[in-house]
Design an enzyme around this catalytic site. Structure first.
Site, PDB file in Angstrom:
ATOM      1  N   HIS A 137      16.549 -29.080 -46.147  1.00  0.00           N
ATOM      2  CA  HIS A 137      17.361 -28.312 -45.190  1.00  0.00           C
ATOM      3  C   HIS A 137      18.697 -27.968 -45.848  1.00  0.00           C
ATOM      4  O   HIS A 137      19.373 -28.833 -46.414  1.00  0.00           O
ATOM      5  CB  HIS A 137      17.560 -29.158 -43.934  1.00  0.00           C
ATOM      6  CG  HIS A 137      18.582 -28.606 -42.997  1.00  0.00           C
ATOM      7  ND1 HIS A 137      18.625 -27.267 -42.647  1.00  0.00           N
ATOM      8  CD2 HIS A 137      19.615 -29.198 -42.347  1.00  0.00           C
ATOM      9  CE1 HIS A 137      19.638 -27.075 -41.815  1.00  0.00           C
ATOM     10  NE2 HIS A 137      20.246 -28.226 -41.622  1.00  0.00           N
ATOM     11  N   CYS A 153      17.660 -28.874 -36.575  1.00  0.00           N
ATOM     12  CA  CYS A 153      17.480 -28.442 -37.969  1.00  0.00           C
ATOM     13  C   CYS A 153      16.183 -28.963 -38.585  1.00  0.00           C
ATOM     14  O   CYS A 153      15.743 -28.459 -39.618  1.00  0.00           O
ATOM     15  CB  CYS A 153      18.667 -28.882 -38.818  1.00  0.00           C
ATOM     16  SG  CYS A 153      20.231 -28.283 -38.189  1.00  0.00           S
ATOM     17  N   ASN A 211      24.450 -23.007 -43.068  1.00  0.00           N
ATOM     18  CA  ASN A 211      23.407 -23.796 -42.413  1.00  0.00           C
ATOM     19  C   ASN A 211      22.767 -22.947 -41.305  1.00  0.00           C
ATOM     20  O   ASN A 211      23.391 -22.714 -40.277  1.00  0.00           O
ATOM     21  CB  ASN A 211      24.057 -25.065 -41.844  1.00  0.00           C
ATOM     22  CG  ASN A 211      23.078 -25.964 -41.114  1.00  0.00           C
ATOM     23  OD1 ASN A 211      21.952 -25.569 -40.820  1.00  0.00           O
ATOM     24  ND2 ASN A 211      23.517 -27.171 -40.799  1.00  0.00           N
TER      25      ASN A 211
HETATM   26  O1  UT7 Z   1      22.122 -29.532 -39.954  1.00  0.00           O
HETATM   27  C1  UT7 Z   1      22.841 -30.723 -39.985  1.00  0.00           C
HETATM   28  C2  UT7 Z   1      24.188 -30.360 -39.610  1.00  0.00           C
HETATM   29  N1  UT7 Z   1      25.328 -30.906 -40.143  1.00  0.00           N
HETATM   30  C3  UT7 Z   1      25.591 -31.321 -41.390  1.00  0.00           C
HETATM   31  O2  UT7 Z   1      24.794 -31.428 -42.269  1.00  0.00           O
HETATM   32  C4  UT7 Z   1      27.022 -31.671 -41.665  1.00  0.00           C
HETATM   33  C5  UT7 Z   1      27.199 -32.926 -42.434  1.00  0.00           C
HETATM   34  N2  UT7 Z   1      28.615 -33.135 -42.729  1.00  0.00           N
HETATM   35  C6  UT7 Z   1      29.260 -32.406 -43.668  1.00  0.00           C
HETATM   36  O3  UT7 Z   1      28.659 -31.546 -44.310  1.00  0.00           O
HETATM   37  C7  UT7 Z   1      30.691 -32.734 -43.954  1.00  0.00           C
HETATM   38  O4  UT7 Z   1      31.051 -33.897 -43.255  1.00  0.00           O
HETATM   39  C8  UT7 Z   1      31.670 -31.603 -43.563  1.00  0.00           C
HETATM   40  C9  UT7 Z   1      31.487 -30.423 -44.498  1.00  0.00           C
HETATM   41  C10 UT7 Z   1      31.407 -31.149 -42.131  1.00  0.00           C
HETATM   42  C11 UT7 Z   1      33.104 -32.070 -43.671  1.00  0.00           C
HETATM   43  O5  UT7 Z   1      33.367 -32.529 -44.985  1.00  0.00           O
HETATM   44  P1  UT7 Z   1      34.141 -33.912 -45.198  1.00  0.00           P
HETATM   45  O6  UT7 Z   1      34.351 -34.037 -46.650  1.00  0.00           O
HETATM   46  O7  UT7 Z   1      33.332 -34.959 -44.504  1.00  0.00           O
HETATM   47  O8  UT7 Z   1      35.503 -33.639 -44.497  1.00  0.00           O
HETATM   48  P2  UT7 Z   1      36.152 -34.417 -43.250  1.00  0.00           P
HETATM   49  O9  UT7 Z   1      35.437 -34.114 -41.982  1.00  0.00           O
HETATM   50  O10 UT7 Z   1      36.332 -35.849 -43.637  1.00  0.00           O
HETATM   51  O11 UT7 Z   1      37.584 -33.735 -43.190  1.00  0.00           O
HETATM   52  C12 UT7 Z   1      38.517 -33.844 -44.257  1.00  0.00           C
HETATM   53  C13 UT7 Z   1      39.748 -33.035 -43.907  1.00  0.00           C
HETATM   54  C14 UT7 Z   1      40.265 -33.291 -42.496  1.00  0.00           C
HETATM   55  O12 UT7 Z   1      41.664 -33.221 -42.554  1.00  0.00           O
HETATM   56  P3  UT7 Z   1      42.522 -34.592 -42.581  1.00  0.00           P
HETATM   57  O13 UT7 Z   1      42.155 -35.313 -41.314  1.00  0.00           O
HETATM   58  O14 UT7 Z   1      42.091 -35.312 -43.812  1.00  0.00           O
HETATM   59  O15 UT7 Z   1      43.940 -34.084 -42.621  1.00  0.00           O
HETATM   60  C15 UT7 Z   1      39.768 -32.101 -41.708  1.00  0.00           C
HETATM   61  O16 UT7 Z   1      40.592 -31.784 -40.599  1.00  0.00           O
HETATM   62  O17 UT7 Z   1      39.420 -31.627 -43.949  1.00  0.00           O
HETATM   63  C16 UT7 Z   1      39.834 -31.004 -42.735  1.00  0.00           C
HETATM   64  N3  UT7 Z   1      38.957 -29.876 -42.464  1.00  0.00           N
HETATM   65  C17 UT7 Z   1      39.152 -28.661 -42.983  1.00  0.00           C
HETATM   66  N4  UT7 Z   1      40.108 -28.161 -43.778  1.00  0.00           N
HETATM   67  C18 UT7 Z   1      40.030 -26.876 -44.140  1.00  0.00           C
HETATM   68  C19 UT7 Z   1      37.819 -29.863 -41.715  1.00  0.00           C
HETATM   69  N5  UT7 Z   1      37.283 -28.629 -41.739  1.00  0.00           N
HETATM   70  C20 UT7 Z   1      38.094 -27.860 -42.519  1.00  0.00           C
HETATM   71  C21 UT7 Z   1      38.072 -26.528 -42.928  1.00  0.00           C
HETATM   72  N6  UT7 Z   1      39.039 -26.066 -43.733  1.00  0.00           N
HETATM   73  N7  UT7 Z   1      37.077 -25.676 -42.543  1.00  0.00           N
END
Ligand code: UT7
Length: 347
Positions: free
Chosen positions: A255, A115, A285
């Site tokens: 980004h 990225c 993204n």
């Molecule tokens: O180009 C660079 C690439 N990457 C990035 O910039 C990504 C950087 N990270 C992020 O943007 C965030 O970490 C995410 C958007 C990927 C995730 O957000 P988060 O607030 O960090 O959520 P999390 O990973 O802590 O997950 C929270 C909950 C989990 O459930 P439990 O374990 O709390 O029951 C996940 O399983 O949300 C769940 N979850 C979802 N629920 C509904 C994860 N993805 C989804 C989804 N829909 N699509």
């Protein structure tokens, strides 16, 4: 008179017609529009058609950028394509783009810094122009992430989209263009965001396919933490290197991965909303394509003018990061080249 450097002479983008909304995804995945919007700011993304791939999208974006710059394809000295989703392992996607554009006198190669790749490619194009090697460089960021995400993994597939954006860089001796760049890498954290299978480490086999090792794996929380730390740091670095202060910045184009990351960086830097560009809600993204697509749309929305002080800041897999300070303009048609076009600089 300032030293020779690269200015932005043209810009172009291409996004596939096929729109996939959060609601569409919630029909096949355990997710919701509310979750995706509130955690990422993304409302929809574009997905390439079966007849499209990275080179075809990059070629259209590149052609559009050359048209804005009023530069003929034959006058391009080098085509740089930033991508981590190339059409093939070899040849480079840039070779296909060079042929597709009819850039018959240009060299071509890909740059993979995920990225961050577009800002790296800009830095390389700028350096080659400063060194006198080239006068006109077409820099493209293009990605087809829809082909490498696991559509069963809700934690990653909802985040990414496809598209391409391009800038034409040309030599100038005016006070426009790329003023400063900073780049960095922390390969000790490569495992946070990677595609494990299909390379020389783990060649394709029936078992790599069965284990879905050819698809993106990410520790989202750790990447988030990294991103909110690195963005303000590299922005401050590049502003200082350009001799600017934060007050001088007209537009911050980071980004486009997650609106919460962009807002957090803007808050740390004390940048008000009107100086921060966001279009992640439309495209998700798009990795190396996100910054050039954002620049095109910022221009279309009247947020970039001749002389605008712009900061570009990328981060991603690697881990990698890169930022540039860019003086936008001048508008095409107002300025000539410092020498007639050609393949290599001949003083
Ligand atoms: O180009 C660079 C690439 N990457 C990035 O910039 C990504 C950087 N990270 C992020 O943007 C965030 O970490 C995410 C958007 C990927 C995730 O957000 P988060 O607030 O960090 O959520 P999390 O990973 O802590 O997950 C929270 C909950 C989990 O459930 P439990 O374990 O709390 O029951 C996940 O399983 O949300 C769940 N979850 C979802 N629920 C509904 C994860 N993805 C989804 C989804 N829909 N699509």
């Amino acid at each position: 008179m300032v030293a020779r450097r690269a200015r932005v002479a043209g810009w172009g983008k291409y996004v596939p017609a096929n729109v996939v909304t959060n609601r569409d995804l919630s029909e096949t995945l355990d997710t919701s529009d509310e979750w995706i919007r509130s955690r990422t700011g993304i409302a929809e993304r574009r997905v390439a058609g079966s007849d499209e791939a990275t080179a075809s999208m990059a070629t259209i974006a590149g052609r559009n950028a050359l048209a804005v710059a009023n530069v003929a394809a034959e006058d391009v000295d080098c085509v740089l394509v930033a991508t981590c989703t190339p059409d093939y392992s070899m040849p480079a996607t840039a070779n296909l783009v060079q042929a597709g554009l009819g850039a018959t006198r240009a060299g071509a190669c890909d740059i993979n810094a995920a990225c961050s790749g577009f800002v790296y490619a800009l830095a390389l194009g700028d350096s080659c122009i400063r060194a006198g090697l080239f006068r006109t460089v077409l820099v493209i960021g293009a990605e087809t992430f829809s082909r490498i995400v696991d559509w069963n993994d809700r934690a990653t597939c909802v985040l990414f989209g496809d598209g391409a954006g391009a800038l034409v860089l040309r030599a100038t001796d005016e006070d426009y263009g790329l003023l400063a760049t900073t780049v960095g890498s922390d390969g000790s954290r490569a495992d946070l965001l990677l595609v494990p299978g299909g390379g020389s480490r783990m060649p394709a086999s029936a078992s790599t396919i069965e284990d879905r090792l050819h698809m993106v794996r990410m520790d989202g929380r750790e990447v988030f933490r990294f991103a909110v730390g690195v963005l303000p740091r590299i922005t401050e670095q590049v502003i200082a290197a350009a001799g600017w202060t934060l007050d001088d910045v007209d537009l911050f184009v980071a980004h486009q991965a997650n609106v919460r990351i962009i807002q957090s960086a803007a808050r740390s830097l004390g940048l008000p909303d009107e100086k921060v560009y966001v279009n992640v809600h439309r495209y998700g993204n798009t990795s190396a394509a996100s910054i050039p697509i954002a620049l095109c749309e910022a221009y279309e929305e009247g947020r970039l003018h001749d002389g605008s002080a712009v900061v570009l800041a990328g981060f991603g897999s690697g881990l990698s990061w890169a930022a540039s300070a860019l003086r936008w303009g001048p508008t095409p048609g107002r300025v000539g080249l410092i020498a007639p076009p050609g393949n290599a600089f001949q003083d």
